[in-house]
Enzyme design. Structure first.
Site: not given
Length: 321
Positions: A92, A184, A271
């Site tokens: 992203y 992403q 994460d």
């Protein structure tokens, strides 16, 4: 010692939330792909001066969804082929130097590699879809109140068209093409594998864009918080309901059952950008052959232990002739 903030691994293995697909989900994507098919497949390759031996490097421009100019980098071994293809999607808002070095590295591993630069996120790729709602910050809420205007509709269709372009390039073996990306890029990897029959293998690191409902509720950091900011600025239950309905069309958890190729996924248990439960939400919906690699002490970052398993998986499906 780092402690997981999400579910324990034993619970993650069986974490399979109910799908949130709308009744017209499949028709929505069938119509979108039909709309894409009406755009002629056009691309240009321009030699790119990159200091490497044994690989030819190009800037690649193609006509994406809504005829937007989408750019990327293409690198191919400088020897007789055809070569297996590898479609690459970046994270992203992050494609430093267009990820050209990463693309070249994959070509040095024997692949005809194509890195797509996501529309708007990189100045070389144009975002030409008009959206009348959202857009508080970043890209996550652009067009969020209408599935037909939502930003990722165009991005997913660009990802499919990029695969079609890669399959059409001379000296690329169209029957041996894989998809790969992280964050992403991992989400786009799964979306492309769900919406296109071209990939024979998909490799996704810590895939984003999965189980939006849970991500909005628990992700401490990262772009999912753009939704929270949008809802803070638009404190209307009706807007939140409409926005979350839009997201169901683009949730890779809902797209996962459509994937037919072998799929390898990684996840770090600490994460805090793509929570592991959102990754397992997609993984546990896969009905294809699949593998998941879990890294207990890693977050949203480079995971050294993932490199060799990824290479072996891609080699098995793309280079074992």
């Amino acid at each position: 010692m780092l402690q997981p903030y999400d579910l324990p691994l034993e619970q993650l293995k069986n974490f399979k939330p109910e799908l949130t697909k709308q009744p017209d989900f499949d028709d929505f994507w069938s119509n979108a792909l039909n709309e894409l098919s009406k755009i002629p497949l056009k691309y240009t390759l321009t030699p790119f001066d990159y200091p490497v031996k044994g690989v030819k490097v190009f800037t690649l421009n193609f006509s994406g969804f809504n005829n937007a100019n989408i750019q990327g980098y293409f690198a191919i071994p400088d020897k007789e082929g055809p070569h297996p293809g590898l479609m690459l999607y970046h994270g992203y808002n992050w494609a430093m130097d267009g990820c050209v070095g990463d693309t070249v590295n994959w070509a040095l591993h024997g692949y005809a590699a194509f890195q797509m630069l996501v529309r708007g996120q990189q100045g070389y790729s144009c975002d030409n879809v008009t959206s009348t709602t959202g857009g508080v910050s970043g890209w996550m809420t652009k067009g969020i109140l209408d599935p037909m205007e939502y930003y990722y509709r165009a991005v997913y269709l660009d990802a499919v068209r990029a695969l079609e372009v890669l399959a059409a390039i001379d000296n690329v073996d169209a029957k041996r093409i894989g998809v790969h990306g992280g964050s992403q890029g991992g989400g786009l990897t799964l979306a492309a594998a769900a919406l296109s029959g071209i990939p024979v293998v998909a490799v996704a690191d810590c895939p984003y864009l999965s189980n939006f409902e849970r991500a909005i509720d628990i992700a401490p950091n990262g772009p999912y918080n753009e939704f929270n900011e949008y809802f803070r600025r638009n404190p209307s239950p009706e807007i939140e309901i409409r926005a979350k309905k839009t997201l169901t069309y683009f949730d890779v958890m809902n797209l996962a059952p459509r994937i037919k190729c072998h799929t390898w996924i990684s996840s770090g248990l600490v994460d805090d950008i793509t929570p592991p439960s959102t990754v397992f939400s997609a993984y546990n919906q896969l009905t294809c052959s699949k593998e998941i690699a879990v890294f207990r002490y890693f977050g949203h970052e480079y995971m050294p232990g993932a490199t060799i398993p990824k290479l072996r998986t891609l080699m098995k499906y793309l280079q074992n002739e």
